[in-house]
Design a protein around this motif. Structure first.
Motif, short mmCIF file in Angstrom:
data_model
loop_
_atom_site.label_atom_id
_atom_site.label_comp_id
_atom_site.label_asym_id
_atom_site.label_seq_id
_atom_site.Cartn_x
_atom_site.Cartn_y
_atom_site.Cartn_z
N SER A 181 41.71 29.76 39.45
CA SER A 181 43.09 30.24 39.55
C SER A 181 43.46 30.94 38.24
N PHE A 182 44.58 31.63 38.24
CA PHE A 182 45.01 32.29 37.00
C PHE A 182 45.27 31.27 35.89
N GLU A 183 45.87 30.14 36.25
CA GLU A 183 46.15 29.10 35.26
C GLU A 183 44.84 28.60 34.63
N GLU A 184 43.83 28.38 35.46
CA GLU A 184 42.53 27.93 34.95
C GLU A 184 41.87 29.03 34.11
N PHE A 185 42.03 30.27 34.54
CA PHE A 185 41.50 31.42 33.82
C PHE A 185 42.03 31.42 32.38
N GLU A 186 43.34 31.18 32.26
CA GLU A 186 43.95 31.15 30.93
C GLU A 186 43.53 29.90 30.15
N GLU A 187 43.56 28.74 30.81
CA GLU A 187 43.19 27.48 30.15
C GLU A 187 41.76 27.52 29.61
N LYS A 188 40.87 28.13 30.36
CA LYS A 188 39.46 28.21 29.96
C LYS A 188 39.20 29.35 28.99
N ASN A 189 40.26 30.13 28.69
CA ASN A 189 40.17 31.25 27.75
C ASN A 189 39.01 32.18 28.11
N VAL A 190 38.98 32.57 29.37
CA VAL A 190 37.89 33.39 29.90
C VAL A 190 37.78 34.73 29.18
N VAL A 191 38.89 35.30 28.79
CA VAL A 191 38.84 36.60 28.09
C VAL A 191 38.02 36.47 26.82
N LYS A 192 38.26 35.43 26.06
CA LYS A 192 37.49 35.21 24.82
C LYS A 192 36.03 34.93 25.13
N LYS A 193 35.79 34.08 26.15
CA LYS A 193 34.41 33.72 26.51
C LYS A 193 33.61 34.94 26.97
N LYS A 194 34.30 35.93 27.54
CA LYS A 194 33.63 37.15 28.02
C LYS A 194 33.61 38.23 26.94
N GLY A 195 33.92 37.85 25.71
CA GLY A 195 33.81 38.78 24.58
C GLY A 195 34.89 39.85 24.53
N PHE A 196 36.07 39.54 25.09
CA PHE A 196 37.19 40.47 25.07
C PHE A 196 36.82 41.84 25.64
N SER A 197 36.00 41.83 26.67
CA SER A 197 35.59 43.10 27.28
C SER A 197 36.80 43.79 27.91
N TRP A 198 36.72 45.12 27.97
CA TRP A 198 37.81 45.90 28.55
C TRP A 198 38.10 45.46 29.98
N GLU A 199 37.07 45.24 30.77
CA GLU A 199 37.25 44.86 32.17
C GLU A 199 37.99 43.54 32.29
N VAL A 200 37.59 42.55 31.53
CA VAL A 200 38.19 41.22 31.64
C VAL A 200 39.63 41.24 31.11
N GLU A 201 39.87 41.94 30.01
CA GLU A 201 41.23 42.03 29.49
C GLU A 201 42.14 42.77 30.46
N SER A 202 41.62 43.84 31.03
CA SER A 202 42.39 44.60 32.02
C SER A 202 42.70 43.75 33.25
N ASP A 203 41.70 43.01 33.72
CA ASP A 203 41.90 42.10 34.85
C ASP A 203 42.95 41.04 34.51
N ALA A 204 42.89 40.51 33.31
CA ALA A 204 43.84 39.47 32.89
C ALA A 204 45.28 39.99 32.94
N MET A 205 45.47 41.20 32.46
CA MET A 205 46.83 41.79 32.49
C MET A 205 47.29 42.05 33.91
N ALA A 206 46.42 42.61 34.73
CA ALA A 206 46.78 42.89 36.13
C ALA A 206 47.03 41.59 36.89
N TRP A 207 46.23 40.58 36.60
CA TRP A 207 46.36 39.29 37.27
C TRP A 207 47.69 38.63 36.89
#
Length: 102
Positions: free
Chosen positions: A55-81
């Motif tokens: 879920s989005f809450e888990e995505f944030e709690e697990k800090n997925v953006v950082k774990k994925k190396g702050f890639s453009w795709e993941v950061e963009s997905d995070a903002m859209a999500w």
């Protein structure tokens, strides 16, 4: 009585021919638009949940953006999500507001 003007009322009733009461027709049209946007945001949310497996809450709690190396795709997905999750809440609130008007 709600006065919109002849041409505007004509368009409103064209989109909602079963309702002759202008106020009710406008509320129905607003409700349809809010539901359309809600469905769009819910589809985005489901798509991201499927893509990331959380879920989005888990995505944030697990800090997925950082774990994925702050890639453009993941950061963009995070903002859209985040916009989608906020949009879901907003559209539900707006629909509840319309229920009170009827």
């Amino acid at each position: 009585m709600l006065e919109l003007g002849g041409k505007i009322e004509e368009h409103l009733h064209f989109l909602n021919p079963e309702e002759r009461d202008t106020r009710k027709a406008l509320i129905t049209l607003l409700r349809r638009e809010y539901r359309r946007k809600l469905a769009h945001y819910e589809n985005l949310d489901q798509s991201f949940q499927k893509k990331y497996g959380v879920s989005f809450e888990e995505f944030e709690e697990k800090n997925v953006v950082k774990k994925k190396g702050f890639s453009w795709e993941v950061e963009s997905d995070a903002m859209a999500w985040e916009q989608a999750v906020d949009g879901i809440k907003t559209m539900r609130t707006r629909l509840e507001d319309l229920d009170v008007l009827e």
